[in-house]
Design a protein around this motif. Structure first.
Motif, PDB file in Angstrom:
ATOM      1  N   ALA A 176       5.281   2.991   2.577  1.00 22.36           N
ATOM      2  CA  ALA A 176       6.080   3.224   1.360  1.00 22.36           C
ATOM      3  C   ALA A 176       6.681   4.619   1.374  1.00 22.36           C
ATOM      4  O   ALA A 176       7.865   4.803   1.069  1.00 22.36           O
ATOM      5  N   VAL A 196      -2.335  13.194   4.927  1.00 24.56           N
ATOM      6  CA  VAL A 196      -3.549  13.738   5.547  1.00 24.56           C
ATOM      7  C   VAL A 196      -3.700  13.247   6.988  1.00 24.56           C
ATOM      8  O   VAL A 196      -4.575  13.714   7.706  1.00 24.56           O
ATOM      9  N   ALA A 229      -5.957   6.265   6.156  1.00 26.91           N
ATOM     10  CA  ALA A 229      -6.513   7.579   5.856  1.00 26.91           C
ATOM     11  C   ALA A 229      -7.976   7.439   5.455  1.00 26.91           C
ATOM     12  O   ALA A 229      -8.382   6.438   4.868  1.00 26.91           O
ATOM     13  N   LEU A 259      -2.916   6.031  -0.759  1.00 23.43           N
ATOM     14  CA  LEU A 259      -3.970   5.035  -0.971  1.00 23.43           C
ATOM     15  C   LEU A 259      -5.036   5.180   0.103  1.00 23.43           C
ATOM     16  O   LEU A 259      -4.759   5.648   1.202  1.00 23.43           O
ATOM     17  N   PRO A 261      -7.907   2.477   1.673  1.00 22.00           N
ATOM     18  CA  PRO A 261      -8.339   1.084   1.527  1.00 22.00           C
ATOM     19  C   PRO A 261      -9.733   0.955   0.908  1.00 22.00           C
ATOM     20  O   PRO A 261     -10.666   1.644   1.321  1.00 22.00           O
ATOM     21  N   PRO A 266      -6.528   8.585  -4.300  1.00 23.45           N
ATOM     22  CA  PRO A 266      -6.874   9.995  -4.494  1.00 23.45           C
ATOM     23  C   PRO A 266      -5.998  10.644  -5.575  1.00 23.45           C
ATOM     24  O   PRO A 266      -4.811  10.342  -5.678  1.00 23.45           O
ATOM     25  N   LEU A 268      -3.853  13.393  -6.710  1.00 23.97           N
ATOM     26  CA  LEU A 268      -3.111  14.438  -5.986  1.00 23.97           C
ATOM     27  C   LEU A 268      -2.354  15.368  -6.920  1.00 23.97           C
ATOM     28  O   LEU A 268      -2.088  16.512  -6.586  1.00 23.97           O
TER      29      LEU A 268
HETATM   30  P1  NAD Z   1      -1.723   3.268   2.692  1.00 24.73           P
HETATM   31  O1  NAD Z   1      -0.856   2.440   1.818  1.00 24.73           O
HETATM   32  O2  NAD Z   1      -3.159   2.908   2.815  1.00 24.73           O
HETATM   33  O3  NAD Z   1      -1.640   4.781   2.205  1.00 24.73           O
HETATM   34  C1  NAD Z   1      -0.391   5.417   2.020  1.00 24.73           C
HETATM   35  C2  NAD Z   1      -0.402   6.775   2.647  1.00 24.73           C
HETATM   36  O4  NAD Z   1      -1.198   7.672   1.847  1.00 24.73           O
HETATM   37  C3  NAD Z   1      -0.999   6.833   4.052  1.00 24.73           C
HETATM   38  O5  NAD Z   1      -0.059   7.385   4.926  1.00 24.73           O
HETATM   39  C4  NAD Z   1      -2.223   7.718   3.883  1.00 24.73           C
HETATM   40  O6  NAD Z   1      -2.499   8.485   5.039  1.00 24.73           O
HETATM   41  C5  NAD Z   1      -1.807   8.579   2.718  1.00 24.73           C
HETATM   42  N1  NAD Z   1      -2.913   9.293   2.050  1.00 24.73           N
HETATM   43  C6  NAD Z   1      -4.175   8.855   1.782  1.00 24.73           C
HETATM   44  N2  NAD Z   1      -4.894   9.811   1.171  1.00 24.73           N
HETATM   45  C7  NAD Z   1      -4.067  10.882   1.042  1.00 24.73           C
HETATM   46  C8  NAD Z   1      -4.235  12.174   0.479  1.00 24.73           C
HETATM   47  N3  NAD Z   1      -5.391  12.570  -0.043  1.00 24.73           N
HETATM   48  N4  NAD Z   1      -3.187  13.025   0.532  1.00 24.73           N
HETATM   49  C9  NAD Z   1      -1.997  12.646   1.079  1.00 24.73           C
HETATM   50  N5  NAD Z   1      -1.785  11.436   1.612  1.00 24.73           N
HETATM   51  C10 NAD Z   1      -2.807  10.558   1.596  1.00 24.73           C
HETATM   52  O7  NAD Z   1      -1.123   3.344   4.162  1.00 24.73           O
HETATM   53  P2  NAD Z   1       0.010   2.445   4.795  1.00 24.73           P
HETATM   54  O8  NAD Z   1       1.305   2.884   4.295  1.00 24.73           O
HETATM   55  O9  NAD Z   1      -0.352   1.038   4.602  1.00 24.73           O
HETATM   56  O10 NAD Z   1      -0.064   2.747   6.345  1.00 24.73           O
HETATM   57  C11 NAD Z   1      -0.760   3.759   6.978  1.00 24.73           C
HETATM   58  C12 NAD Z   1      -0.332   3.760   8.439  1.00 24.73           C
HETATM   59  O11 NAD Z   1      -0.750   2.550   9.096  1.00 24.73           O
HETATM   60  C13 NAD Z   1       1.167   3.747   8.695  1.00 24.73           C
HETATM   61  O12 NAD Z   1       1.818   4.925   8.523  1.00 24.73           O
HETATM   62  C14 NAD Z   1       1.228   3.264  10.125  1.00 24.73           C
HETATM   63  O13 NAD Z   1       1.045   4.311  11.035  1.00 24.73           O
HETATM   64  C15 NAD Z   1       0.093   2.314  10.189  1.00 24.73           C
HETATM   65  N6  NAD Z   1       0.616   0.945  10.199  1.00 24.73           N
HETATM   66  C16 NAD Z   1       0.486   0.205  11.317  1.00 24.73           C
HETATM   67  C17 NAD Z   1       0.965  -1.092  11.356  1.00 24.73           C
HETATM   68  C18 NAD Z   1       0.831  -1.929  12.569  1.00 24.73           C
HETATM   69  O14 NAD Z   1       0.436  -1.432  13.601  1.00 24.73           O
HETATM   70  N7  NAD Z   1       1.108  -3.197  12.498  1.00 24.73           N
HETATM   71  C19 NAD Z   1       1.572  -1.629  10.248  1.00 24.73           C
HETATM   72  C20 NAD Z   1       1.712  -0.843   9.112  1.00 24.73           C
HETATM   73  C21 NAD Z   1       1.216   0.429   9.103  1.00 24.73           C
END
Ligand code: NAD
Length: 377
Positions: A176, A196, A229, A259, A261, A266, A268
């Motif tokens: 996102a 992070v 994360a 987020l 999982p 968190p 922020l």
């Molecule tokens: P998410 O929705 O779980 O979290 C959103 C973002 O928030 C993440 O980037 C996470 O690191 C960040 N976050 C968590 N705690 C935080 C904090 N305290 N401060 C700042 N940021 C914080 O994550 P997401 O968007 O679903 O995806 C995470 C990663 O997974 C992607 O960036 C990508 O590298 C990977 N991904 C891989 C695949 C695949 O291989 N098929 C598909 C989708 C995503």
């Protein structure tokens, strides 16, 4: 075998679990498809369009004869009561903290799959609803922010003077967040972002945004094997808050997407940080339904906190329902295809398949997922 595409009963849900394309695909896989009347209306898909693909338009009672029920949201108890025992139900199940609802699906003899538990492996990329929906949510968050913001986002040099570009800060640069960065950049904003996970740094930079983070030893180890994360230590959170507080005071728009999982989102952005922002600034909390990244954000509302607009819309992918449904329907049908035998064109569920194992919540009258009360392996 019959696939039933249900009309969503939640008033806030405009998405639908089938598109014209996905129904065509279901037919080619050998299924009879029944679409509940009006299911696609809020995603701009008419019953007649489904019908043209060979689907039958039915009503809720048709769910009773379905072998597979496709939904956006977890079925309610009333819906579950209308399904036959042994049916497969695939939806975004929102399983964390909803153990009673999962048990109810087990009790009804359903084989329930939670699309959001799909492993993030190459094979499952086209089934990844978290990505398909978060991507659109990230886009929509910028549109919502622009809507609440009373100035222009791009710098405009006109004969009557120059309008400065808006400064946008994106917190959480996952799926996102990266789309929010790209969208804000397309609208001409000056964009910075934080995360992070170290992997985010390069991705943020490649989109032309400035990366801001506390890059200590904990940061270097903050990504789990699954790509998510970790929950950061109190010590890290304090350092992060200090850095963010200083940066955020200079921003016009903040979009938070962070987020973890299975954990609450968190926190922020604190009230003090909001107080330090300029009046008329806009903060969009995409994590509001998961506990919220922003202090004072309210689910389903736009509230003013000390002159700052804090946006906490519900179901943001549902605000862009027609696009979200297309992608979601594709995710569903791609997953369902893995359960269909190529030879017999019949459902041949393999409970040992890694995608099935990761996403199956209930099967054979029991909760089977170890994270939600199923037997540990
Ligand atoms: P998410 O929705 O779980 O979290 C959103 C973002 O928030 C993440 O980037 C996470 O690191 C960040 N976050 C968590 N705690 C935080 C904090 N305290 N401060 C700042 N940021 C914080 O994550 P997401 O968007 O679903 O995806 C995470 C990663 O997974 C992607 O960036 C990508 O590298 C990977 N991904 C891989 C695949 C695949 O291989 N098929 C598909 C989708 C995503």
């Amino acid at each position: 075998e019959i696939v039933f595409i249900a009309k969503e009963t939640d008033a806030h849900e405009g998405r639908v679990a089938g598109s014209v394309e996905s129904v065509k695909k279901l037919k080619s896989l050998g299924f009879d498809v029944v679409v509940e009347a009006g299911a696609g209306l809020r995603s701009r898909i008419l019953d007649s369009e489904y019908e043209k693909t060979g689907a039958r338009i039915g009503s809720a009672v048709d769910a009773a004869s379905a072998d597979v029920v496709l939904k956006v949201r977890r079925p309610t108890d009333a819906e579950i009561a209308g399904y036959k025992s042994g049916a497969i139900v695939i939806a975004i199940m929102d399983p964390y903290g909803n153990e009673a609802a999962i048990a109810a699906m087990a009790g009804a003899g359903l084989t329930a799959f939670a699309m959001e538990l799909m492993p993030r492996i190459t094979r499952a990329q086209s089934m990844d609803v978290l990505s398909s929906q978060a991507n659109l949510a990230g886009y929509q968050a910028v549109i919502d922010a622009a809507h609440e913001y009373d100035r222009a986002l791009p710098m405009m040099m006109t004969a009557a003077g120059t309008v400065p570009a808006a400064k946008v800060f994106v917190m959480g640069a996952g799926v996102a967040g990266l789309q929010a960065i790209a969208t804000a950049r397309r609208l001409g904003a000056v964009v910075s972002a934080t995360d992070v996970r170290p992997a985010a740094k390069e991705q943020v930079a490649s989109l032309g945004a400035k990366f801001i983070a506390v890059e200590d030893e904990e940061f270097k180890a903050a990504e789990t094997a699954g790509g998510y994360a970790k929950e950061m230590s109190k010590d890290y959170q304090v350092k992060q808050a200090a850095l963010v507080a200083e940066h955020i005071a200079k921003q016009d728009i903040v979009i938070t997407t962070a987020l973890i999982p299975g954990r609450p989102a968190p926190r922020l952005v604190t009230r003090e940080m909001l107080d330090a922002m300029k009046p008329g600034s806009v903060v969009v909390d995409l994590a509001v339904e998961r506990g919220g990244n922003v202090e004072g954000a309210e689910t389903g509302k736009v509230v003013e906190v000390g002159g700052i607009k804090v946006v906490g819309h519900l179901n943001v992918p549902g605000r862009i329902a027609a696009s979200a449904s297309l992608l979601y329907a594709k995710n569903l049908v791609t997953f369902l295809e893995t359960m269909v035998s190529k030879e017999t064109k019949a459902l041949a569920l393999n409970m040992e398949d890694e995608l099935v194992k990761a996403t199956a919540l209930t099967h054979g009258g029991a909760v089977v997922h170890p994270a939600f009360g199923g037997a540990k392996e």
